[in-house]
Design a protein around this motif. Structure first.
Motif, PDB file in Angstrom:
ATOM      1  N   LEU A  14       0.823  -1.207   0.000  1.00  0.00           N
ATOM      2  CA  LEU A  14       0.000   0.000   0.000  1.00  0.00           C
ATOM      3  C   LEU A  14       0.859   1.259   0.000  1.00  0.00           C
ATOM      4  O   LEU A  14       0.514   2.263  -0.648  1.00  0.00           O
ATOM      5  CB  LEU A  14      -0.942  -0.007   1.197  1.00  0.00           C
ATOM      6  CG  LEU A  14      -2.097  -1.012   1.140  1.00  0.00           C
ATOM      7  CD1 LEU A  14      -2.845  -1.040   2.468  1.00  0.00           C
ATOM      8  CD2 LEU A  14      -3.050  -0.677  -0.006  1.00  0.00           C
ATOM      9  N   ALA A  15       1.986   1.211   0.715  1.00  0.00           N
ATOM     10  CA  ALA A  15       2.884   2.365   0.720  1.00  0.00           C
ATOM     11  C   ALA A  15       3.446   2.611  -0.676  1.00  0.00           C
ATOM     12  O   ALA A  15       3.561   3.760  -1.127  1.00  0.00           O
ATOM     13  CB  ALA A  15       4.020   2.134   1.724  1.00  0.00           C
ATOM     14  N   ALA A  16       3.796   1.528  -1.374  1.00  0.00           N
ATOM     15  CA  ALA A  16       4.293   1.664  -2.748  1.00  0.00           C
ATOM     16  C   ALA A  16       3.216   2.247  -3.654  1.00  0.00           C
ATOM     17  O   ALA A  16       3.481   3.124  -4.490  1.00  0.00           O
ATOM     18  CB  ALA A  16       4.758   0.303  -3.268  1.00  0.00           C
ATOM     19  N   LEU A  32      -6.239  -0.861  -9.860  1.00  0.00           N
ATOM     20  CA  LEU A  32      -5.321  -0.725  -8.727  1.00  0.00           C
ATOM     21  C   LEU A  32      -6.068  -1.146  -7.468  1.00  0.00           C
ATOM     22  O   LEU A  32      -7.211  -0.735  -7.247  1.00  0.00           O
ATOM     23  CB  LEU A  32      -4.820   0.713  -8.612  1.00  0.00           C
ATOM     24  CG  LEU A  32      -3.971   1.188  -9.818  1.00  0.00           C
ATOM     25  CD1 LEU A  32      -3.767   2.686  -9.770  1.00  0.00           C
ATOM     26  CD2 LEU A  32      -2.632   0.467  -9.840  1.00  0.00           C
ATOM     27  N   ILE A  33      -5.422  -1.975  -6.663  1.00  0.00           N
ATOM     28  CA  ILE A  33      -6.055  -2.520  -5.473  1.00  0.00           C
ATOM     29  C   ILE A  33      -5.658  -1.684  -4.267  1.00  0.00           C
ATOM     30  O   ILE A  33      -4.515  -1.731  -3.794  1.00  0.00           O
ATOM     31  CB  ILE A  33      -5.671  -3.997  -5.262  1.00  0.00           C
ATOM     32  CG1 ILE A  33      -6.025  -4.817  -6.500  1.00  0.00           C
ATOM     33  CG2 ILE A  33      -6.368  -4.554  -4.031  1.00  0.00           C
ATOM     34  CD1 ILE A  33      -7.488  -4.802  -6.863  1.00  0.00           C
ATOM     35  N   ASP A  34      -6.607  -0.884  -3.776  1.00  0.00           N
ATOM     36  CA  ASP A  34      -6.404  -0.056  -2.590  1.00  0.00           C
ATOM     37  C   ASP A  34      -6.737  -0.877  -1.346  1.00  0.00           C
ATOM     38  O   ASP A  34      -7.025  -2.066  -1.418  1.00  0.00           O
ATOM     39  CB  ASP A  34      -7.290   1.184  -2.701  1.00  0.00           C
ATOM     40  CG  ASP A  34      -6.838   2.328  -1.821  1.00  0.00           C
ATOM     41  OD1 ASP A  34      -5.817   2.185  -1.120  1.00  0.00           O
ATOM     42  OD2 ASP A  34      -7.519   3.375  -1.822  1.00  0.00           O
ATOM     43  N   GLY A  39     -18.392   2.512 -14.377  1.00  0.00           N
ATOM     44  CA  GLY A  39     -18.018   2.483 -12.974  1.00  0.00           C
ATOM     45  C   GLY A  39     -16.581   2.892 -12.755  1.00  0.00           C
ATOM     46  O   GLY A  39     -15.747   2.834 -13.666  1.00  0.00           O
ATOM     47  N   GLU A  40     -16.300   3.329 -11.529  1.00  0.00           N
ATOM     48  CA  GLU A  40     -14.958   3.779 -11.169  1.00  0.00           C
ATOM     49  C   GLU A  40     -14.278   2.864 -10.168  1.00  0.00           C
ATOM     50  O   GLU A  40     -13.054   2.849 -10.081  1.00  0.00           O
ATOM     51  CB  GLU A  40     -15.020   5.191 -10.585  1.00  0.00           C
ATOM     52  CG  GLU A  40     -15.500   6.246 -11.583  1.00  0.00           C
ATOM     53  CD  GLU A  40     -15.475   7.638 -10.990  1.00  0.00           C
ATOM     54  OE1 GLU A  40     -15.177   7.762  -9.776  1.00  0.00           O
ATOM     55  OE2 GLU A  40     -15.753   8.602 -11.727  1.00  0.00           O
ATOM     56  N   GLN A  41     -15.056   2.077  -9.420  1.00  0.00           N
ATOM     57  CA  GLN A  41     -14.453   1.207  -8.420  1.00  0.00           C
ATOM     58  C   GLN A  41     -15.438   0.135  -7.986  1.00  0.00           C
ATOM     59  O   GLN A  41     -16.643   0.244  -8.233  1.00  0.00           O
ATOM     60  CB  GLN A  41     -13.990   2.017  -7.207  1.00  0.00           C
ATOM     61  CG  GLN A  41     -15.116   2.746  -6.477  1.00  0.00           C
ATOM     62  CD  GLN A  41     -14.586   3.660  -5.386  1.00  0.00           C
ATOM     63  OE1 GLN A  41     -13.584   4.340  -5.572  1.00  0.00           O
ATOM     64  NE2 GLN A  41     -15.249   3.673  -4.255  1.00  0.00           N
ATOM     65  N   GLY A  91      -1.794  -3.837  -8.785  1.00  0.00           N
ATOM     66  CA  GLY A  91      -3.088  -4.033  -9.441  1.00  0.00           C
ATOM     67  C   GLY A  91      -2.910  -4.934 -10.630  1.00  0.00           C
ATOM     68  O   GLY A  91      -2.056  -5.834 -10.613  1.00  0.00           O
ATOM     69  N   SER A  92      -3.658  -4.669 -11.699  1.00  0.00           N
ATOM     70  CA  SER A  92      -3.630  -5.587 -12.839  1.00  0.00           C
ATOM     71  C   SER A  92      -4.040  -4.869 -14.112  1.00  0.00           C
ATOM     72  O   SER A  92      -4.835  -3.935 -14.091  1.00  0.00           O
ATOM     73  CB  SER A  92      -4.594  -6.754 -12.573  1.00  0.00           C
ATOM     74  OG  SER A  92      -4.759  -7.555 -13.721  1.00  0.00           O
TER      75      SER A  92
END
Length: 354
Positions: A14-16, A51-53, A67-69, A128-129
């Motif tokens: 998550l920091a990255a 991107l996986i938050d 959609g956005e998320q 993420g992917s």
């Protein structure tokens, strides 16, 4: 349905992700282009850069759906980041215990096929992917898998460039060093783009066929030619470098797309027009007598000169008919020599190869 596990290095991951400052930023055409290429290569209706938050899956690009998320626990890509060095391929989500009860599988959009390549930070964390997916089951061939990996690496490089641009704003005293780094990344992107253009048959800017598709079509036209051999013409926009230098690359791209529109309108159903590279286009005219092909080229030249684009645009054209016994490349070379002669003679003209 099996909810995705949390990676052991989640806090560092998550920091990255936060270092890139990309979450909740507007859509950008560069990412959209890469998703378009991925969908084209893999033959799917949908694709995304995700991107996986901490608790959500956020889309930098999404095509085929709105959609956005979405919640992280429902995200296919949250499973993909668990194996940073591997592609995640799901041929039929209904038969996969991880996804069989997923809301996106049992309800809209009824996902069946999914393939995701992890997006890795420069220090190796899966953020993420780049993924493609569809509502029908499918498989991913080896060449498609290789292309998807290449595209995901390019997304990673674009994210690196984005982060570097932010650092440049805050570290002007190190401007020269950062600019050199950006130059290296741009060269890498150009190399990857060159490789990708050979894996798809359509030029992303103009929508015309590309060099690879032209080579195939020309070989096929020669093989099935009857008494009238195919003709090929190489079209070059005169003084195109000045358009870019004086008016900018955006205006140059507009001229290229307008040119593509003329070619598409004139040769749709009666041949093939392809972007050969830069400001050069090639027209393939199967079963067309050379005299008729020359008339069509003259008509094209006049049509380009009348384009209402606010710039004086002309073209030079070299035309050649295939000769028995010569290779497709030999025919193109003779057309190219004729084009060179057209330029030497003053441009804005058609020259027929002898």
């Amino acid at each position: 349905m099996i909810k995705p596990a949390i990676p052991a290095n989640e806090s560092q991951r998550l920091a990255a992700l936060q270092r890139y400052r990309i979450l909740d930023t507007p859509r950008e055409q560069e990412y959209e282009d890469l998703v378009t290429i991925a969908r084209t290569i893999c033959g799917t209706a949908c694709g995304a850069v995700t991107l996986i938050d901490r608790e959500r899956q956020w889309f930098k690009s999404m095509q085929g759906l709105e959609g956005e998320q979405t919640p992280r626990e429902d995200a296919f890509c949250a499973h993909t980041i668990l194996r940073p060095q591997e592609l995640t391929v799901v041929e039929d989500a209904r038969l996969d215990a991880r996804f069989s009860g997923n809301p996106s599988v049992v309800g809209d959009p009824h996902i069946r096929f999914y393939a995701g390549a992890p997006l890795l930070s420069s220090d190796g964390y899966a953020l993420g992917s780049l993924c493609v997916f569809d509502s029908v089951p499918g498989v991913l061939g080896q060449r498609q898998a290789d292309a998807l990996r290449a595209l995901s690496r390019q997304v990673g490089r674009m994210m690196e460039m984005r982060m570097l641009r932010h650092e440049l704003e805050h570290h002007q005293q190190e401007h020269d060093w950062y600019e050199a780094r950006l130059g290296e990344y741009y060269l890498q992107l150009e190399q990857v783009n060159s490789e990708l253009s050979e894996q798809t048959r359509t030029d992303p800017l103009t929508g015309l066929s590309n060099r690879r598709a032209l080579a195939t079509a020309l070989s096929e036209a020669i093989e099935r030619a009857g008494e009238v051999p195919p003709a090929v013409a190489i079209v070059d926009i005169d003084h195109f470098k000045l358009v870019n230098d004086i008016h900018g690359h955006a205006e140059g791209d507009r001229v290229l797309t307008e040119m593509a529109g003329v070619l598409r309108a004139q040769f749709a159903g009666r041949g093939m027009a392809a972007r050969y590279g830069g400001e050069e286009f090639v027209i393939l005219m199967p079963d067309t007598p050379l005299q008729q092909a020359e008339l069509q080229c003259q008509y094209l030249r006049e049509s380009v000169g009348l384009l209402p684009i606010g710039l004086p645009v002309t073209v030079s054209i070299g035309l050649a008919a295939h000769r028995a016994g010569e290779s497709p490349q030999d025919t193109l070379q003779r057309a190219d020599s004729a084009l060179y002669q057209a330029k030497q003679d003053g441009r804005d003209r058609v020259v027929v190869a002898t």
